[in-house]
Write a protein that holds these residues in place. Structure first.
Motif, short mmCIF file in Angstrom:
data_model
loop_
_atom_site.label_atom_id
_atom_site.label_comp_id
_atom_site.label_asym_id
_atom_site.label_seq_id
_atom_site.Cartn_x
_atom_site.Cartn_y
_atom_site.Cartn_z
N ARG A 218 0.87 -1.18 0.00
CA ARG A 218 0.00 0.00 0.00
C ARG A 218 0.90 1.23 0.00
O ARG A 218 1.95 1.23 0.65
N MET A 219 0.53 2.26 -0.73
CA MET A 219 1.36 3.46 -0.78
C MET A 219 0.50 4.70 -0.65
O MET A 219 -0.68 4.67 -1.01
N ALA A 220 1.12 5.77 -0.16
CA ALA A 220 0.40 7.03 -0.05
C ALA A 220 1.04 8.07 -0.96
O ALA A 220 0.47 8.48 -1.96
N CYS A 221 2.29 8.47 -0.62
CA CYS A 221 2.92 9.53 -1.44
C CYS A 221 3.62 8.96 -2.67
O CYS A 221 3.74 9.63 -3.68
N GLY A 222 4.12 7.74 -2.57
CA GLY A 222 4.83 7.13 -3.70
C GLY A 222 6.23 7.69 -3.90
O GLY A 222 6.89 7.38 -4.88
N ALA A 223 6.69 8.52 -2.96
CA ALA A 223 7.95 9.23 -3.19
C ALA A 223 8.91 9.22 -2.00
O ALA A 223 9.78 10.07 -1.90
N GLY A 224 8.72 8.31 -1.05
CA GLY A 224 9.67 8.22 0.07
C GLY A 224 9.44 9.24 1.16
O GLY A 224 10.30 9.43 2.01
N ALA A 225 8.27 9.88 1.20
CA ALA A 225 8.08 10.99 2.15
C ALA A 225 7.14 10.68 3.32
O ALA A 225 7.06 11.48 4.25
N CYS A 226 6.44 9.54 3.29
CA CYS A 226 5.38 9.39 4.30
C CYS A 226 5.50 8.14 5.18
O CYS A 226 4.71 7.97 6.09
N LEU A 227 6.43 7.28 4.94
CA LEU A 227 6.60 6.02 5.68
C LEU A 227 5.42 5.06 5.48
O LEU A 227 5.24 4.14 6.27
N GLY A 228 4.61 5.30 4.45
CA GLY A 228 3.41 4.48 4.25
C GLY A 228 3.71 3.11 3.66
O GLY A 228 2.82 2.27 3.57
N CYS A 229 4.94 2.86 3.26
CA CYS A 229 5.18 1.63 2.51
C CYS A 229 6.43 0.92 3.01
O CYS A 229 7.12 0.28 2.21
N ARG A 238 13.09 -0.22 4.80
CA ARG A 238 13.26 0.50 3.54
C ARG A 238 11.90 0.94 3.01
O ARG A 238 10.88 0.34 3.34
N HIS A 239 11.91 1.98 2.17
CA HIS A 239 10.68 2.41 1.50
C HIS A 239 10.50 1.57 0.24
O HIS A 239 11.39 1.55 -0.62
N CYS A 240 9.35 0.93 0.15
CA CYS A 240 9.09 0.14 -1.06
C CYS A 240 9.05 1.06 -2.29
O CYS A 240 9.53 0.70 -3.36
S1 FES Z 1 4.40 5.67 -0.14
FE1 FES Z 1 5.10 7.35 1.06
S2 FES Z 1 7.07 6.66 1.66
FE2 FES Z 1 6.44 5.17 0.22
#
Ligand code: FES
Length: 256
Positions: A218-229, A238-240
């Motif tokens: 699951r992803m939120a920002c898709g860019a390494g900024a939110c710890l969502g993945c 690691r960030h997926c």
């Molecule tokens: S989706 Fe936000 S850090 Fe990966």
């Protein structure tokens, strides 16, 4: 370099009641096989986009295709958009298969379910490479045309093996069991459900073969900024999205 572009959908082509392809004319940076986009209909009730790997990109025509299986609110919304509707595409994101492919060699590509899509993109991208393609599904396809539509460019691989757990119109069983001699390949690349990736990791470890897998999170920002993945590896979390989605299988803890 990623871009955030509102694109008009060129086509939404149903393959089965739950599987469809979305087609766009993409004018942004050329994506590489293994990379993904965050996709979200411009008028969406779902706040976050969905991370979807590319299924095919043709740089001559800028045609960008995604293969999607409906399995939740976000993908259900995507299944209902029609040609001409606006869609927000952010990408290309993440690393690519080519970073893990020796210049000359033999690679086995193992895809499970929608996990075939990013591997199909690789066969399209590296037309002359030696690939054997292994595709596994829970349920086989009654009609060959549907199976062919899902396999897309994978049909250009030197050998294609399809297995279904119900044995319908395909080899019967789990696809990893049809990879008899992994040591015949320089590298194994895979994408699919975690049990399939775990089985593959063990098999490759036993035979001493390099294996890289694309992880679906699951992803939120898709860019390494939110710890969502975040994903647990021997090197720590690691960030997926920005460290992957492709990782060395032997460095992943699948159980966490
Ligand atoms: S989706 Fe936000 S850090 Fe990966």
């Amino acid at each position: 370099m990623k871009k955030n572009i509102i694109c008009g959908l060129s086509a939404n082509i149903p393959i089965t009641s739950d599987i469809f392809t979305l087609h766009f004319n993409w004018e942004g940076p050329s994506p590489k096989a293994g990379q993904f986009f965050m996709i979200r209909p411009a008028r969406s009730s779902v706040f976050l986009g969905r991370p979807i790997s590319i299924f095919e990109f043709n740089p001559a025509t800028n045609t960008l295709k995604f293969l999607i299986i409906r399995h939740g609110k976000g993908t259900d919304e995507l299944s209902k958009i029609r040609a001409g509707e606006e869609v927000e595409l952010t990408g290309p994101l993440g690393n690519s298969w080519a970073e893990f492919l020796p210049e000359n060699g033999k690679a086995a590509l193992i895809g499970g379910g929608a996990g075939v899509a990013p591997l199909c993109a690789l066969v399209a991208e590296k037309e002359n490479y030696f690939f054997h393609f292994f595709a596994g599904f829970k349920t086989g396809f009654r009609e060959k045309e549907k199976e062919d539509a899902i396999l897309g460019a994978a049909l250009k691989a030197r050998k294609v093996i399809v297995a279904a757990e119900d044995g319908r119109n395909a080899h019967s069983g789990r696809i990893v069991d049809f990879l008899f001699e992994p040591e015949n390949y320089n590298v194994i690349l895979a994408c699919g459900p975690v049990p399939m990736l775990k089985a593959l990791k063990e098999k490759c470890k036993l035979r001493g073969v390099e294996c890289y897998v694309s992880m679906e999170q699951r992803m939120a920002c898709g860019a390494g900024a939110c710890l969502g993945c975040t994903i647990n590896t021997v090197k720590g979390y690691r960030h997926c999205c920005s460290d992957g989605p492709i990782f060395n299988a032997q460095e992943l803890y699948f159980d966490d």
